[in-house]
Design an enzyme around this catalytic site. Structure first.
Site, PDB file in Angstrom:
ATOM      1  N   ASP A  28       0.835  -1.198   0.000  1.00  0.00           N
ATOM      2  CA  ASP A  28       0.000   0.000   0.000  1.00  0.00           C
ATOM      3  C   ASP A  28       0.875   1.256   0.000  1.00  0.00           C
ATOM      4  OD1 ASP A  28      -2.150   1.704   0.299  1.00  0.00           O
ATOM      5  OD2 ASP A  28      -3.083   0.524   1.887  1.00  0.00           O
ATOM      6  N   ASP A  29       0.644   2.143  -0.941  1.00  0.00           N
ATOM      7  CA  ASP A  29       1.358   3.432  -0.985  1.00  0.00           C
ATOM      8  C   ASP A  29       2.879   3.282  -1.065  1.00  0.00           C
ATOM      9  OD1 ASP A  29      -1.143   4.520  -0.724  1.00  0.00           O
ATOM     10  OD2 ASP A  29      -0.784   5.526   1.184  1.00  0.00           O
ATOM     11  N   CYS A  53      -6.344   4.074  -4.071  1.00  0.00           N
ATOM     12  CA  CYS A  53      -6.513   2.718  -3.560  1.00  0.00           C
ATOM     13  C   CYS A  53      -7.628   1.870  -4.175  1.00  0.00           C
ATOM     14  CB  CYS A  53      -6.726   2.861  -2.064  1.00  0.00           C
ATOM     15  SG  CYS A  53      -6.934   1.336  -1.271  1.00  0.00           S
ATOM     16  N   ARG A  60      -7.255  -1.346  -6.817  1.00  0.00           N
ATOM     17  CA  ARG A  60      -7.568  -2.715  -6.383  1.00  0.00           C
ATOM     18  C   ARG A  60      -8.688  -3.326  -7.224  1.00  0.00           C
ATOM     19  NH1 ARG A  60      -5.236  -2.862  -0.690  1.00  0.00           N
ATOM     20  NH2 ARG A  60      -3.859  -1.102  -1.030  1.00  0.00           N
ATOM     21  N   LYS A  74      -6.054  -5.670   3.461  1.00  0.00           N
ATOM     22  CA  LYS A  74      -7.013  -4.567   3.267  1.00  0.00           C
ATOM     23  C   LYS A  74      -7.830  -4.754   1.993  1.00  0.00           C
ATOM     24  CE  LYS A  74      -6.348   0.114   1.567  1.00  0.00           C
ATOM     25  NZ  LYS A  74      -5.467   1.286   1.601  1.00  0.00           N
ATOM     26  N   HIS A  93     -11.058  -2.737   0.947  1.00  0.00           N
ATOM     27  CA  HIS A  93     -11.382  -1.395   0.418  1.00  0.00           C
ATOM     28  C   HIS A  93     -12.177  -1.417  -0.886  1.00  0.00           C
ATOM     29  CE1 HIS A  93      -9.916   3.051   0.784  1.00  0.00           C
ATOM     30  NE2 HIS A  93     -11.236   2.899   0.892  1.00  0.00           N
ATOM     31  N   SER A 124      -8.623   1.433   4.657  1.00  0.00           N
ATOM     32  CA  SER A 124      -7.263   1.816   5.054  1.00  0.00           C
ATOM     33  C   SER A 124      -7.094   1.900   6.578  1.00  0.00           C
ATOM     34  CB  SER A 124      -6.909   3.171   4.441  1.00  0.00           C
ATOM     35  OG  SER A 124      -6.962   3.078   3.047  1.00  0.00           O
ATOM     36  N   HIS A 183       1.175   2.075   4.176  1.00  0.00           N
ATOM     37  CA  HIS A 183       0.200   3.148   4.429  1.00  0.00           C
ATOM     38  C   HIS A 183       0.363   3.682   5.851  1.00  0.00           C
ATOM     39  CE1 HIS A 183      -3.655   5.215   4.436  1.00  0.00           C
ATOM     40  NE2 HIS A 183      -3.879   4.855   3.186  1.00  0.00           N
ATOM     41  N   ASP A 240      -0.148  -0.609  -4.979  1.00  0.00           N
ATOM     42  CA  ASP A 240      -1.465  -0.133  -5.428  1.00  0.00           C
ATOM     43  C   ASP A 240      -1.409   1.258  -6.056  1.00  0.00           C
ATOM     44  OD1 ASP A 240      -1.086   1.299  -3.022  1.00  0.00           O
ATOM     45  OD2 ASP A 240      -3.223   1.276  -2.544  1.00  0.00           O
ATOM     46  N   ASN A 241      -0.442   2.044  -5.625  1.00  0.00           N
ATOM     47  CA  ASN A 241      -0.230   3.391  -6.191  1.00  0.00           C
ATOM     48  C   ASN A 241       1.048   3.948  -5.583  1.00  0.00           C
ATOM     49  OD1 ASN A 241      -3.016   3.901  -4.187  1.00  0.00           O
ATOM     50  ND2 ASN A 241      -1.066   4.775  -3.548  1.00  0.00           N
ATOM     51  N   LYS A 256       3.126  24.532  -9.286  1.00  0.00           N
ATOM     52  CA  LYS A 256       1.694  24.832  -9.280  1.00  0.00           C
ATOM     53  C   LYS A 256       0.961  24.004  -8.226  1.00  0.00           C
ATOM     54  CE  LYS A 256       1.351  26.575 -13.930  1.00  0.00           C
ATOM     55  NZ  LYS A 256       0.951  26.326 -15.313  1.00  0.00           N
TER      56      LYS A 256
END
Ligand SMILES: *[C@@H]1O[C@H](CO)[C@@H](O)[C@H](O)[C@H]1NC(C)=O
Ligand SMILES: *[C@@H]1O[C@H](CO)[C@@H](O)[C@H](O)[C@H]1NC(C)=O
Length: 376
Positions: free
Chosen positions: A45-46, A85, A89, A138, A140, A163, A252, A303-304, A328
């Site tokens: 995760d993350d 997330c 998934r 997890k 989710h 999460s 995470h 997952d990301n 920005k």
């Protein structure tokens, strides 16, 4: 039945396709279908692309994953299907992008629905094909009624519904801003941070039952490990092919370490937590090697990208910093479609089938492969 068979082939190709499409590599498709290999998908995760020592990390904090890369294949241009997330998934399990499967945003604690029930997921297809299926970690993808993993093809489920920061816990752990632990007395409940959820303590499920609430995050990784190892041994003893989907709480926030130091004295909580995750992956590999080494496809991915807002408690995007759009207010991490948001560390291991110590530059993501095969 024909439709189901077709879906089986399409979804299994979600994995097999990785090798099928890799130039210069031959995948023995017929043998795989008839011999029914085991599938283990480990989803961190993350995690950041740069967190994998073999990819980038100068600290080399992932010796077990680096070893898997050495004994298997490392994909350096592998992308999750979304940079958040739930959509990521949903795509991993259906082989379809969010616009097709309906999951384009994260589910909330208050969400009443989940991954649309008309979508077929990998676990359902493999269960139908005689596999023993388990999910640990997890979910989710919806936590009410029929959206629960126990109704989505998993014979066994152990884990948290969303999460680890979407509910209070005993140990608040490292987070930015920090959330308080669950209030001991509900009358004193207050919400000092808008992103904290003191009202609902994070539950831990075993199949349909809540077995702990709030979750003790300090012991969660050890519990996951125990269930994972047990399942691998159980399936091997039964002589059944299995599908094991491990969706880790790591990396995470909140970062909660299983070993001391638990509190603010830890110098590098993210690095320490990463090592813990790596050790857990190593234990899974050891369990496979000692039971079903030649028959198991093990795939580790993320997952990301890392949650950059968490600063020191977030992972590394490696070289994919996207510095130019930060002026920005952007970043190249989780929640963005800049590269660091979805380019994830990925390794695959299957002795005898996947050549050792190969780095693949092929650009891939889970849903893409399926769509190539189905033409959708
Ligand atoms: C499920 O229903 C939704 C909404 O009608 C649709 O967008 C999606 O394509 C359907 N999925 C399948 C697999 O038919
Ligand atoms: C959570 O687990 C840790 C480690 O076993 C233990 O020290 C701690 O007391 C537990 N927390 C609660 C509230 O039981």
């Amino acid at each position: 039945m024909d439709i189901l068979l077709l879906k089986t082939l399409v979804l299994v190709s979600c994995f097999a396709g990785l090798f099928y499409y890799h130039p210069g590599l031959l995948f023995n498709w017929e043998r795989a279908v008839y011999k029914k290999p085991n599938f283990i998908v480990i989803l961190a995760d993350d995690i950041g692309w740069g967190d994998l020592g073999a990819n980038w990390d100068l600290k080399k904090g992932t010796p077990n994953l680096d070893k898997i890369a050495q004994e298997g294949m490392r994909f350096v241009d592998f992308h999750s299907a979304a940079s958040t997330c739930s959509p990521s998934r949903a795509s991993l399990l259906t082989g379809r992008l969010g616009l097709r499967n309906g999951v384009t945003h994260n589910f909330a604690v208050t969400s009443v629905a989940g991954l649309p029930l008309n979508e077929t997921i990998l676990a359902e297809v493999l269960k139908e094909a005689g596999y023993l299926t388990a999910m640990i970690g997890k979910w989710h993808l919806g936590h009410h009624g029929p959206f629960h993993p126990s109704f989505r093809g998993f014979d066994f489920y152990f884990g948290i519904p969303y999460s680890p920061d979407m509910g209070c816990t005993d140990a608040p752990g490292y987070n930015l801003p920090p959330c308080p632990a669950c209030p001991r007395c509900s009358a004193t409940a207050s919400n000092p941070q808008t992103n904290c959820y003191p009202e609902v303590a994070l539950p831990l499920f075993e199949n349909l039952a809540i077995v702990q609430q709030p979750v003790n995050l300090t012991t969660l990784a050890a519990k996951y490990t125990e269930k994972i190892i047990h399942f691998i041994h159980y399936a091997s003893q039964k002589g059944l092919p299995f599908f094991l989907y491990v969706a880790l709480a790591h990396m995470h926030v909140p970062l909660v370490l299983s070993e001391p130091p638990w509190n603010q004295s830890c110098q590098d909580p993210y690095g320490t937590y990463l090592k813990e995750m790596d050790a857990l992956v190593g234990q899974i590999k050891d369990a496979v090697d000692s039971t079903a080494k030649e028959d198991t496809f093990l795939w580790f991915t993320g997952d990301n990208g890392p949650w950059s807002e968490k600063c020191d408690y977030a992972g590394s995007v490696g070289p994919y910093t996207g510095m130019w759009q930060r002026k920005k207010g952007g970043s190249s991490a989780k929640q963005t479609t800049w590269e660091g948001g979805h380019r994830v560390p990925t390794v695959a291991y299957w002795p005898g089938k996947i050549p050792a110590n190969v780095t693949s530059p092929v650009m891939l993501r889970p849903a893409e492969v399926v769509n190539v095969r189905t033409g959708r």
